[in-house]
Design an enzyme around this catalytic site. Structure first.
Site, PDB file in Angstrom:
ATOM      1  N   GLY A 214       0.814  -1.210   0.000  1.00  0.00           N
ATOM      2  CA  GLY A 214       0.000   0.000   0.000  1.00  0.00           C
ATOM      3  C   GLY A 214       0.849   1.262   0.000  1.00  0.00           C
ATOM      4  N   GLN A 215       0.174   2.404  -0.062  1.00  0.00           N
ATOM      5  CA  GLN A 215       0.858   3.694  -0.110  1.00  0.00           C
ATOM      6  C   GLN A 215       1.819   3.888   1.061  1.00  0.00           C
ATOM      7  OE1 GLN A 215      -0.699   8.203  -0.493  1.00  0.00           O
ATOM      8  NE2 GLN A 215      -1.397   7.204   1.368  1.00  0.00           N
ATOM      9  N   ASP A 216       1.320   3.764   2.283  1.00  0.00           N
ATOM     10  CA  ASP A 216       2.146   4.020   3.461  1.00  0.00           C
ATOM     11  C   ASP A 216       3.244   2.979   3.603  1.00  0.00           C
ATOM     12  OD1 ASP A 216       0.308   5.999   3.801  1.00  0.00           O
ATOM     13  OD2 ASP A 216      -0.411   5.339   5.755  1.00  0.00           O
TER      14      ASP A 216
ATOM     15  N   ASP B 260      -0.723 -14.023   6.680  1.00  0.00           N
ATOM     16  CA  ASP B 260      -1.995 -13.354   6.424  1.00  0.00           C
ATOM     17  C   ASP B 260      -2.527 -12.826   7.738  1.00  0.00           C
ATOM     18  OD1 ASP B 260      -4.964 -13.045   6.008  1.00  0.00           O
ATOM     19  OD2 ASP B 260      -4.417 -13.724   4.004  1.00  0.00           O
TER      20      ASP B 260
ATOM     21  N   ALA C  62      -1.591  -2.802   7.329  1.00  0.00           N
ATOM     22  CA  ALA C  62      -2.509  -3.525   6.449  1.00  0.00           C
ATOM     23  C   ALA C  62      -3.952  -3.335   6.884  1.00  0.00           C
ATOM     24  CB  ALA C  62      -2.155  -5.008   6.429  1.00  0.00           C
TER      25      ALA C  62
ATOM     26  N   SER D 281      -8.840  -0.515   3.296  1.00  0.00           N
ATOM     27  CA  SER D 281      -8.892   0.876   3.755  1.00  0.00           C
ATOM     28  C   SER D 281      -9.754   1.807   2.915  1.00  0.00           C
ATOM     29  CB  SER D 281      -7.467   1.440   3.833  1.00  0.00           C
ATOM     30  OG  SER D 281      -6.818   1.322   2.587  1.00  0.00           O
TER      31      SER D 281
ATOM     32  N   THR E  11      -7.053   5.861  12.495  1.00  0.00           N
ATOM     33  CA  THR E  11      -7.488   6.771  11.430  1.00  0.00           C
ATOM     34  C   THR E  11      -8.438   7.843  11.944  1.00  0.00           C
ATOM     35  OG1 THR E  11      -8.771   6.888   9.363  1.00  0.00           O
ATOM     36  CG2 THR E  11      -9.319   5.128  10.875  1.00  0.00           C
TER      37      THR E  11
ATOM     38  N   GLU F 227     -11.052   8.589  10.515  1.00  0.00           N
ATOM     39  CA  GLU F 227     -12.413   8.127  10.256  1.00  0.00           C
ATOM     40  C   GLU F 227     -13.083   7.609  11.525  1.00  0.00           C
ATOM     41  OE1 GLU F 227     -14.318   8.204   7.533  1.00  0.00           O
ATOM     42  OE2 GLU F 227     -12.826   9.173   6.251  1.00  0.00           O
TER      43      GLU F 227
ATOM     44  N   TYR G 102     -15.685   0.754   7.936  1.00  0.00           N
ATOM     45  CA  TYR G 102     -14.230   0.901   8.027  1.00  0.00           C
ATOM     46  C   TYR G 102     -13.843   1.617   9.313  1.00  0.00           C
ATOM     47  CZ  TYR G 102      -9.658   3.018   7.165  1.00  0.00           C
ATOM     48  OH  TYR G 102      -8.360   3.451   7.288  1.00  0.00           O
TER      49      TYR G 102
ATOM     50  N   LYS H 196     -11.690   0.061  12.428  1.00  0.00           N
ATOM     51  CA  LYS H 196     -10.462   0.723  12.866  1.00  0.00           C
ATOM     52  C   LYS H 196     -10.540   1.083  14.354  1.00  0.00           C
ATOM     53  CE  LYS H 196      -7.280   1.297   9.606  1.00  0.00           C
ATOM     54  NZ  LYS H 196      -5.862   0.930   9.813  1.00  0.00           N
TER      55      LYS H 196
ATOM     56  N   HIS I 233      -3.896  11.370   4.326  1.00  0.00           N
ATOM     57  CA  HIS I 233      -2.564  11.608   3.785  1.00  0.00           C
ATOM     58  C   HIS I 233      -2.475  10.924   2.429  1.00  0.00           C
ATOM     59  CE1 HIS I 233      -2.720   8.165   6.468  1.00  0.00           C
ATOM     60  NE2 HIS I 233      -1.731   7.601   5.789  1.00  0.00           N
TER      61      HIS I 233
ATOM     62  N   ARG J 119      -0.676   6.686  -3.844  1.00  0.00           N
ATOM     63  CA  ARG J 119      -2.071   6.426  -3.499  1.00  0.00           C
ATOM     64  C   ARG J 119      -2.765   5.677  -4.646  1.00  0.00           C
ATOM     65  NH1 ARG J 119      -4.667   5.501   0.807  1.00  0.00           N
ATOM     66  NH2 ARG J 119      -4.809   7.536   1.850  1.00  0.00           N
TER      67      ARG J 119
END
Length: 345
Positions: free
Chosen positions: A12-14, A60, A83, A86, A129, A131, A157, A161, A187, A192
């Site tokens: 992923g991005q991060d 996993d 992970a 998201s 997050t 969110e 989501y 989280k 971010h 992304r």
């Protein structure tokens, strides 16, 4: 020998930004990648090609035994759990899977550390997050949400989280683990995925400029978000695990901008000045110079429950961690549009 760090979500991005940062700091970097991703899998090959300094380990988030074996094998000094499933919109379509991976997956990571006997030595970072706040109970409109603000998630989501956030705090308190949560506000950046609105915008703007696409379709243009650059935020993650004591930290810019503003700056980067016409679902964005419609509203992109505004207060991170962002909002939009122009050319 340098420190060993284990990352989940490296594709992923991060994860990509963090792996690069840790490698540059002299870490031996390991990453968990799902077991079904054999060496011939495109994502596996992508990691090996773009991040040859990362040692891949098959496991996993839903497989506690595999995660425990990975912990025993690597004996990491630091574990970064990035992970998750998201995408907020997707979480409404498959909330059960999101709960399993994004929520229970955190528990599996923490339990794997404990079962491997590393609860006193391995430092753990959980990617929480903004969110989780949800845009409701907004009791600090002048400064935004800080670490003590009330949570009210508005998506599956965000709820998943929030479970991961609280189970991390529970393990910190129950087993005296060095476990910290980074409550990161939005971010973005060139890494992304195109399913996220910011990258969707920058990619579409580049394609419209190059004549590859006619227009961009979006949902709610007036949602406000606190947007920063992902490359700055992974520095904050690392700083959290260098502290003597674990804790929770908000990483944010302290500014909020609408999706409408993001679009205006992005189009201006390619020489298109937007003029807004119409209202509600009939609103369109028109190229002032040509009169061509380059942006329209698609009701399908509205969510069942919308977060109207997110604004963070990064005072604690700036004071305790010495963290500060390097890329401002216009700079972020410019960086993303320029990247996609080069990519699409």
């Amino acid at each position: 020998m340098g420190k060993k760090a284990l990352i989940t979500g490296v594709t992923g991005q991060d994860g990509g930004h963090l792996a690069k940062l840790l490698h540059e700091k002299g870490y031996d970097v390991y990453a968990v990648i799902r077991g079904q991703m054999e060496a011939s899998h495109p994502r596996y090959q992508e990691v090996k090609e773009k991040m040859p300094y990362v040692n891949l380990v098959m496991a996993d988030l839903l497989d506690l035994s595999a995660l425990t074996r990975a912990m025993q094998q690597i004996q990491p000094d630091e574990v970064y759990n990035l992970a998750a499933i998201s995408h907020v919109g997707y979480s409404f379509r498959d909330p059960v899977l999101v709960a399993d991976v994004t929520g229970k997956g955190v528990l599996n990571m923490l339990e794997a550390i404990r079962l491997a006997g590393l609860e006193k030595t391995a430092r753990f970072y959980q990617a929480s997050t903004s969110e989780m706040f949800g845009g409701l109970d907004y009791n600090r409109p002048d400064k935004g949400y800080d670490e003590d603000a009330a949570f009210h998630p508005r998506s599956p989501y965000g709820v998943a989280k929030l479970y991961g956030h609280w189970i991390t705090k529970n393990y910190r308190e129950s087993y005296d683990m060095h476990a910290s949560c980074g409550i990161l506000f939005n971010h973005e950046g060139e890494r992304r995925g195109p399913e996220f609105v910011t990258r969707k915008i920058s990619k579409a703007v580049a394609r419209i400029k190059l004549g590859k696409q006619d227009k961009l379709e979006l949902g709610n243009l007036d949602s406000k978000r606190d947007w920063g650059y992902a490359g700055d935020y992974v520095e904050g993650m690392w700083r959290m695990l260098q502290q003597d004591q674990p804790g929770d930290y908000v990483l944010a810019t302290g500014e909020t901008h609408t999706i409408r503003e993001f679009c205006e700056i992005a189009f201006k980067e390619v020489g298109i000045d937007l003029e807004w016409q119409g209202s509600d679902v009939d609103e369109i964005g028109v190229d002032k110079a040509t009169g061509k419609t380059v942006l329209s509203i698609n009701p399908e992109f509205f969510r069942p429950a919308e977060v109207d505004i997110l604004l963070g207060d990064p005072t604690k991170a700036e004071t305790v961690l010495g963290w500060e962002r390097q890329v401002d909002f216009p700079g972020l939009v410019k960086l993303m549009v320029e990247h996609d122009l080069n990519l699409e050319a």
